[in-house]
Design an enzyme around this catalytic site. Sequence first.
Site, PDB file in Angstrom:
ATOM      1  N   TRP A 162      -9.862 -12.750 107.384  1.00 18.79           N
ATOM      2  CA  TRP A 162      -8.611 -13.500 107.274  1.00 18.79           C
ATOM      3  C   TRP A 162      -8.535 -14.392 106.048  1.00 18.79           C
ATOM      4  CZ3 TRP A 162     -10.163 -18.427 106.996  1.00 18.79           C
ATOM      5  CH2 TRP A 162     -11.389 -18.759 107.606  1.00 18.79           C
ATOM      6  N   LYS A 186      -7.731  -2.095 109.114  1.00 22.86           N
ATOM      7  CA  LYS A 186      -7.652  -2.999 110.274  1.00 22.86           C
ATOM      8  C   LYS A 186      -7.767  -4.416 109.718  1.00 22.86           C
ATOM      9  CE  LYS A 186      -9.412  -5.372 112.907  1.00 22.86           C
ATOM     10  NZ  LYS A 186      -8.980  -6.781 112.965  1.00 22.86           N
ATOM     11  N   PRO A 187      -6.604  -5.068 109.477  1.00 23.29           N
ATOM     12  CA  PRO A 187      -6.652  -6.439 108.940  1.00 23.29           C
ATOM     13  C   PRO A 187      -7.077  -7.425 110.035  1.00 23.29           C
ATOM     14  CG  PRO A 187      -4.474  -5.417 108.660  1.00 23.29           C
ATOM     15  CD  PRO A 187      -5.236  -4.588 109.638  1.00 23.29           C
ATOM     16  N   GLU A 262     -19.627  -6.253 103.055  1.00 24.93           N
ATOM     17  CA  GLU A 262     -19.518  -7.528 102.318  1.00 24.93           C
ATOM     18  C   GLU A 262     -19.578  -8.617 103.381  1.00 24.93           C
ATOM     19  OE1 GLU A 262     -19.470  -7.870  99.131  1.00 24.93           O
ATOM     20  OE2 GLU A 262     -18.973  -5.869  98.403  1.00 24.93           O
ATOM     21  N   CYS A 296     -16.721 -16.647 101.342  1.00 23.29           N
ATOM     22  CA  CYS A 296     -18.124 -16.231 101.436  1.00 23.29           C
ATOM     23  C   CYS A 296     -18.896 -16.746 100.232  1.00 23.29           C
ATOM     24  CB  CYS A 296     -18.195 -14.716 101.500  1.00 23.29           C
ATOM     25  SG  CYS A 296     -17.288 -13.938 100.174  1.00 23.29           S
ATOM     26  N   GLU A 393     -23.331 -20.881 107.443  1.00 20.39           N
ATOM     27  CA  GLU A 393     -22.123 -20.909 106.613  1.00 20.39           C
ATOM     28  C   GLU A 393     -21.224 -22.018 107.144  1.00 20.39           C
ATOM     29  OE1 GLU A 393     -20.407 -16.900 106.861  1.00 20.39           O
ATOM     30  OE2 GLU A 393     -19.861 -17.131 104.770  1.00 20.39           O
TER      31      GLU A 393
HETATM   32  P1  NAP Z   1     -15.277 -11.610 111.349  1.00 21.55           P
HETATM   33  O1  NAP Z   1     -15.058 -12.371 112.579  1.00 21.55           O
HETATM   34  O2  NAP Z   1     -16.554 -10.877 111.189  1.00 21.55           O
HETATM   35  O3  NAP Z   1     -14.038 -10.610 111.240  1.00 21.55           O
HETATM   36  C1  NAP Z   1     -13.839  -9.788 110.133  1.00 21.55           C
HETATM   37  C2  NAP Z   1     -13.018  -8.592 110.553  1.00 21.55           C
HETATM   38  O4  NAP Z   1     -13.768  -7.831 111.497  1.00 21.55           O
HETATM   39  C3  NAP Z   1     -11.708  -8.947 111.232  1.00 21.55           C
HETATM   40  O5  NAP Z   1     -10.739  -7.986 110.887  1.00 21.55           O
HETATM   41  C4  NAP Z   1     -12.073  -8.841 112.695  1.00 21.55           C
HETATM   42  O6  NAP Z   1     -10.967  -8.585 113.519  1.00 21.55           O
HETATM   43  C5  NAP Z   1     -12.987  -7.655 112.661  1.00 21.55           C
HETATM   44  N1  NAP Z   1     -13.872  -7.577 113.817  1.00 21.55           N
HETATM   45  C6  NAP Z   1     -14.362  -8.582 114.578  1.00 21.55           C
HETATM   46  N2  NAP Z   1     -15.135  -8.071 115.558  1.00 21.55           N
HETATM   47  C7  NAP Z   1     -15.134  -6.730 115.411  1.00 21.55           C
HETATM   48  C8  NAP Z   1     -15.731  -5.648 116.109  1.00 21.55           C
HETATM   49  N3  NAP Z   1     -16.526  -5.837 117.160  1.00 21.55           N
HETATM   50  N4  NAP Z   1     -15.495  -4.395 115.686  1.00 21.55           N
HETATM   51  C9  NAP Z   1     -14.709  -4.162 114.620  1.00 21.55           C
HETATM   52  N5  NAP Z   1     -14.109  -5.143 113.913  1.00 21.55           N
HETATM   53  C10 NAP Z   1     -14.324  -6.412 114.301  1.00 21.55           C
HETATM   54  O7  NAP Z   1     -15.141 -12.511 110.059  1.00 21.55           O
HETATM   55  P2  NAP Z   1     -13.959 -13.504 109.686  1.00 21.55           P
HETATM   56  O8  NAP Z   1     -14.137 -14.735 110.496  1.00 21.55           O
HETATM   57  O9  NAP Z   1     -12.652 -12.804 109.715  1.00 21.55           O
HETATM   58  O10 NAP Z   1     -14.271 -13.792 108.153  1.00 21.55           O
HETATM   59  C11 NAP Z   1     -15.179 -14.732 107.752  1.00 21.55           C
HETATM   60  C12 NAP Z   1     -16.505 -14.070 107.389  1.00 21.55           C
HETATM   61  O11 NAP Z   1     -16.283 -13.094 106.384  1.00 21.55           O
HETATM   62  C13 NAP Z   1     -17.482 -15.045 106.782  1.00 21.55           C
HETATM   63  O12 NAP Z   1     -18.767 -14.813 107.279  1.00 21.55           O
HETATM   64  C14 NAP Z   1     -17.422 -14.724 105.298  1.00 21.55           C
HETATM   65  O13 NAP Z   1     -18.564 -15.077 104.575  1.00 21.55           O
HETATM   66  C15 NAP Z   1     -17.196 -13.257 105.320  1.00 21.55           C
HETATM   67  N6  NAP Z   1     -16.610 -12.803 104.074  1.00 21.55           N
HETATM   68  C16 NAP Z   1     -17.412 -12.096 103.220  1.00 21.55           C
HETATM   69  C17 NAP Z   1     -16.904 -11.681 101.999  1.00 21.55           C
HETATM   70  C18 NAP Z   1     -17.772 -10.908 101.046  1.00 21.55           C
HETATM   71  O14 NAP Z   1     -17.214 -10.299 100.148  1.00 21.55           O
HETATM   72  N7  NAP Z   1     -19.093 -10.908 101.176  1.00 21.55           N
HETATM   73  C19 NAP Z   1     -15.596 -11.981 101.653  1.00 21.55           C
HETATM   74  C20 NAP Z   1     -14.797 -12.709 102.544  1.00 21.55           C
HETATM   75  C21 NAP Z   1     -15.341 -13.104 103.762  1.00 21.55           C
HETATM   76  P3  NAP Z   1     -10.202  -9.771 114.261  1.00 21.55           P
HETATM   77  O15 NAP Z   1      -9.592 -10.592 113.236  1.00 21.55           O
HETATM   78  O16 NAP Z   1      -9.195  -9.069 115.056  1.00 21.55           O
HETATM   79  O17 NAP Z   1     -11.235 -10.508 115.059  1.00 21.55           O
END
Ligand code: NAP
Length: 493
Positions: A162, A186-187, A262, A296, A393
């Site tokens: 997000w 899947k956003p 990522e 991140c 984090e």
């Molecule tokens: P997240 O909770 O892991 O969610 C990321 C995506 O995965 C969302 O679309 C989420 O859907 C989906 N998701 C969650 N559980 C899932 C499952 N069991 N199966 C399939 N998809 C699933 O992370 P976030 O809170 O959105 O983002 C923050 C994290 O992203 C931080 O740890 C950050 O460091 C990392 N990030 C990394 C980078 C990089 O390039 N390394 C860049 C940006 C962010 P829902 O929204 O519907 O839950």
Amino acid sequence: MAVTIHQEKELLEKVPTGLFIGGEWRASSSGATFDVEDPATGRTLLTLADATPEDGVAALDAAVAAQADWARTAPRERGEILRRAFDLVTARADEFALLMTLEMGKPLAEARGEVGYGAEFLRWFSEEAVRASGRYSVAPDGKARLLVNKKPVGPCLLITPWNFPLAMATRKIAPAIAAGCTMVLKPANLTPLTSSLFATVLQEAGLPAGVLNIVNTTTAGEVTGPLIEDSRLRKLSFTGSTPVGRNLLAAASRNVLRTSMELGGNAPFLVFEDADVDAAVDGAMLAKLRNMGEACTAANRFLVHESVADRFAAALAERMGATTPARGTEERSTLGPLIDEKSRTKVHELVTAAVDDGAVAVVGGAPVDGDGYFYRATVLKDVPRSSRILQEEIFGPVAPIVTFGTEDEAVELANDTEYGLVAYVFTRDLNRGLRIGERLDVGMLGLNAGVVSNAAAPFGGVKQSGLGREGGAEGIEEYLYTQYVGISDPFAS
Ligand code: NAP
């Protein structure tokens, strides 16, 4: 000029609320919907279709049906679609920026910055589309010819977080289009609006039906699980948290999928005794406060030489303390809200635990009263090395400062994390900067720079921060596989 309610309403009316499958917008097969909220006010912005597992399969069906024709399109044609999309997003930059501010919270000026960054992937990969070349060579024994060719991997599942609603999508969609892959996106359910508006731009740019399909859902695991198990899927590209990434990798292994991951970060920000402290503070403001710390790449641990630590802490506290938390649509806003109450509670717990451990809050240290999920920009000094805030984090506008005495100590502290995405180093000594870079276990290094993201550079981490690279010359490779053709000796009769 301040944004009016009328402008917000007019923009939201342009955002499709359905699922995007096979070039059409449709309701969920269950009729279910979910609300998308403004984190600055807690009010609902729009209500979207909530995909079921059957909708997910329908999206993959559409991607599979489109794959063969799409792979055969001329690379230039794919590049030109991307280039038109770049022009369209750029022309509508204000709309995309406002939409991201509404659903994600970042101040408008930052959202405009993300439009520039996110659009750049479209331009970059419009150029890369025509450069995916192989090679032809003579076998070492002279008796055969070796033809090496690059082919699209096939239908992909792209899962985005997000925090950067446009850039995280274009960083995956653009190279997939350039390579000739079809996809299901899947956003994140907290910020799905930008991707839907972006899909209308790709339609206008001429992307054929079925190449991009979007399933918004509140049940991510249930909708994506069957796709990851489906033998027609060939690749999973995920950006998000490390725990979710690990589970997806395990699931992907059963289908032997190509994967790009990522994941999370815990970036160290090193300030040496010979650094330009003012430049380091400028860099720290970017590395820490960009996206309210919800990146991140956000600097998570400030490791500062003991001789400059007080000066650095005071200067950073002055700048952080001068930020104005306000809804991102207001001109005075320099600090938007956090994404939701859960995130804000976690940030405050980390700060409170650090203070209980003995850290001192030089500025901030508390949520902002009133609507939305705002948290004050916070600088903590004298943070004990064992404090939880240094291990996890933070994902918020909090800068914990730890001091070090020697270069070896700095390197040891910096590498003392399971993550390895990015590090920042501030020093006037180029040799030292390069030396430290070679000793740090990270995928990216900002040398006297507080931002490393660039569409032309390979973005990605090592250790628990992930696998693969996005952007740069490496980015398209993630969507291509190598096919080799062995050819018999053309001189043999
Ligand atoms: P997240 O909770 O892991 O969610 C990321 C995506 O995965 C969302 O679309 C989420 O859907 C989906 N998701 C969650 N559980 C899932 C499952 N069991 N199966 C399939 N998809 C699933 O992370 P976030 O809170 O959105 O983002 C923050 C994290 O992203 C931080 O740890 C950050 O460091 C990392 N990030 C990394 C980078 C990089 O390039 N390394 C860049 C940006 C962010 P829902 O929204 O519907 O839950």
